[in-house]
Design an enzyme around this catalytic site. Sequence first.
Site, PDB file in Angstrom:
ATOM      1  N   VAL A   1       0.818  -1.217   0.000  1.00 58.35           N
ATOM      2  CA  VAL A   1       0.000   0.000   0.000  1.00 58.35           C
ATOM      3  C   VAL A   1       0.856   1.274   0.000  1.00 58.35           C
ATOM      4  O   VAL A   1       2.058   1.212   0.198  1.00 58.35           O
ATOM      5  CB  VAL A   1      -0.986   0.026   1.203  1.00 58.35           C
ATOM      6  CG1 VAL A   1      -1.909  -1.166   1.150  1.00 58.35           C
ATOM      7  CG2 VAL A   1      -0.218   0.032   2.512  1.00 58.35           C
ATOM      8  N   GLU A   2       0.214   2.405  -0.230  1.00 57.35           N
ATOM      9  CA  GLU A   2       0.855   3.736  -0.243  1.00 57.35           C
ATOM     10  C   GLU A   2       2.082   3.765  -1.149  1.00 57.35           C
ATOM     11  O   GLU A   2       3.142   4.282  -0.773  1.00 57.35           O
ATOM     12  CB  GLU A   2       1.201   4.186   1.180  1.00 57.35           C
ATOM     13  CG  GLU A   2      -0.043   4.434   2.009  1.00 57.35           C
ATOM     14  CD  GLU A   2       0.220   5.178   3.301  1.00 57.35           C
ATOM     15  OE1 GLU A   2       1.299   5.743   3.458  1.00 57.35           O
ATOM     16  OE2 GLU A   2      -0.682   5.182   4.145  1.00 57.35           O
TER      17      GLU A   2
END
Length: 816
Positions: A502-503
Amino acid sequence: MGFIITVVLILAALVAVARIRAPLGTWTLVVGIALLFLTTLTRTLPGALAFLLWVLFLFVMVPLNFPDLRKRFLSKPTLGYIRRILPPISPTEREAIEAGTVWWEAELFRGDPDWQKLSSVPAPALSDEEQAFLDGPVEELCTRLDDWQITHELNDLPREVWDYLAEHGFYGLNIPKRYGGHEFSAAAQSDIVMKVASRSGTAGVTVMVPNSLGPAELLLHYGTDDQKNYYLPRLARGEEIPCFALTNPYAGSDAGAIPDYGIVCKGEYQGAEVIGLRVTWEKRYITLGPVATLLGLAFKAYDPDHLLGDQEELGITCALIPTDTPGVDIGNRHYPLNGAFQNGPNSGKDVFIPMEWVIGGEEWLGKGWRMLMNSLAVGRGISLPASATAGAKVAARTSGAYGRVREQFNVPIGKFEGIEEALARIGGLTYLMDAARRLTTSALVQGEKPSVISAIVKLHLTEGARQAINDAMDIHGGRGICMGPKNYLARGYQQIPIAITVEGANILTRSMIIFGQGAMRCHPYLLDEIAAASEGDSEQALERFDKILMGHLGYATVNKVRAFIYGLSNGWLAPAPEKGELKRYYRDLTRYSAAFAFLSDIALLVLGGALKRKEKLSGRFADALSYMFLCSAVLKHHDDAGRPSADLPLVHWACQYCLYHVQTALDGVLRNFPIAILGGLLRIVVFPIGRRHRMPDDELGHEVASLLLSPSDTRDRLTQGIYITENPDDVTGALEDALHKVIAAEPVWRSIRDAGVKKPDFEDFDAWLSRLIESDVIESADADVLRQAHAATRNAIMVDDFEPEVGAARTAHEAA
Ligand SMILES: Cc1cc2nc3c(=O)[nH]c(=O)nc-3n(C[C@H](O)[C@H](O)[C@H](O)COP(=O)(O)OP(=O)(O)OC[C@H]3O[C@@H](n4cnc5c(N)ncnc54)[C@H](O)[C@@H]3O)c2cc1C
């Protein structure tokens, strides 16, 4: 002898002009005098070489001092070349590149880090209120979290935990007090997430997401007053559960390419006809989505009927949509690697939203990408670094304790060299990660939005956690594998790929983002050169470009001279602050910083826009920059802690590990340089006496591992901020309890061994102890100590087992 003295004098003169970054005229004078000495006065250079150097000096260096000549023969052709190799930059790329700020990493990028600047950065500190929140509600929350119950039995947080989070304002850590939030600093948010995540990944995610990139953060910076006044108090009180939905099945890493759209149109809202958007979307992987009451949505806005103006494609837009709006389809869940945090898809078809739901209103329509990129750095610098560091700290604390209490071959396994290697990695990486986490929060506390640094820590701290948890699993053997209420590792091991993904997934972050954005933002001339090259008026472009080019040439020359001379002296000539035995690491960093600046300049010149697709090369540059940053964070962390000498093995391990990786990365760049012969020539500048950095040696590894095996201030400092208890009924408390009792029993065991007594295999432990008391080998108090250690060890090493029906019942339940 005369030759050596001449060379030393010339090198000294070059270092002096390089250090003061002297103007071109001074360089020309110094180089001219040096040549004169070498060729005519001392006659030390061979004739052909002397001739070549004079030609270069007279026909390249001297003309550079004459602007007209220079513009005609150098600046103009270079400008043409730059225009040809310029990377095409799309508007979304430009906004991503320009987002956020640069900070300490720019010093490392540019080749001449100002150590005083780093030293003067205040260490992150908590206010009394923040500390009280950590010691009160956060500590209390941690005691209530049972991760097995959450992930296995409920597949959700218990209702009372959801309520507790809302009641104590966990969703409003970053919301200003005037809206009812806590308004905590980045340092406090990081500490809170770290502590909660050390207890339960699910709870950690649930706390971090509302405080990271999402509705509250976007509203704070871009919301209209009405939006702020309505939503922020509700978010702070936990009356709204927010989520933020960007990812589409067809656009993950390439989020700027989302196909979700909103058409500007008229529609009915609260009984009146208003201008708004008819939005259609399909999102997935959205954290908190299934329970969200407020959906932050990113989509592309279009105005085909020109209701707002001439422009049809308006760009990415962010809106806040109550999830009970007709047409919003929300509810199903994904099941991300046995994490029980809420995550799922959502969609909508032709859902009408009024303009006032667009974050920032009509003024910010189409500017969502800029919003997201500008806001990304802050959350990315806090949440994942904190939870990854929590994972490493838990690995360090438990693996050290387990290595001491678990015996095989009659020896605590932590004393075996094979286990020592893994323990040393965990210890060194944990120190490094905490250092980087804290330095990043220092930047955030100072108001920076460090986009490159946040990408570095996102990548390296999640990778560090992956390594530490893998090592911890190996050390624990079957104890880490059998799942159940007693297992404190397996969920972290299962879920670490989530943090990796993620991110900004890690491969992308390493191979594309860090150096790509770093070069654009940290390089002192690149952006200006691109701007000059893009200028329409040729005369003006040349005039502007010529000035920038001269600065750039000076910068490159200085970096080259410094890289070579510092390399030749194995770092000894590199300036560094007085830091005792750690001074050498500062020198090495200054040396590598110069080498990095020089090498990256050449790569940019040779490859231009093509570097964007040379991800292996870009990834290696990213590694070099990242490990320089991490190493400097380690040195700063030690300073901030008051330079405790007991921590030095950790500092040495982490610095040597980082410097070795900087060296490996630069070596990889040279080995794979697109023009092989140039790579060979550059190697002479970067590694004039070869590669001299090594991974930490066995002795240092032993020292680090030993620090993890016993309770000490260093062990406490290393694992500071995670939830720690000695309650034997607790999942990690059992191990802490056993560690203390095993250590207390060690002198008794020694006295038994000294008496030449050995327990027969067939004899019951208690019966044997009674026999030892009767025969005066030990006192009855000693026997108690042994009994307690024995029981505590058993409690710590045992794994869960379940009745066969438990599994069967669950399978049947799931099938139903
Ligand atoms: C548990 C979980 C929670 C999430 N929460 C949210 C949320 O709340 N809101 C939200 O909007 N999104 C969320 N996401 C989405 C997340 O941000 C994406 O998963 C992420 O951006 C990666 O996209 P992808 O999974 O589609 O992988 P892909 O984009 O398909 O990438 C697959 C692999 O290719 C690599 N790759 C892609 N492009 C390149 C390139 N140019 N160079 C090198 N490598 C490349 C990636 O690094 C990755 O390793 C979540 C995802 C998960 C799994």
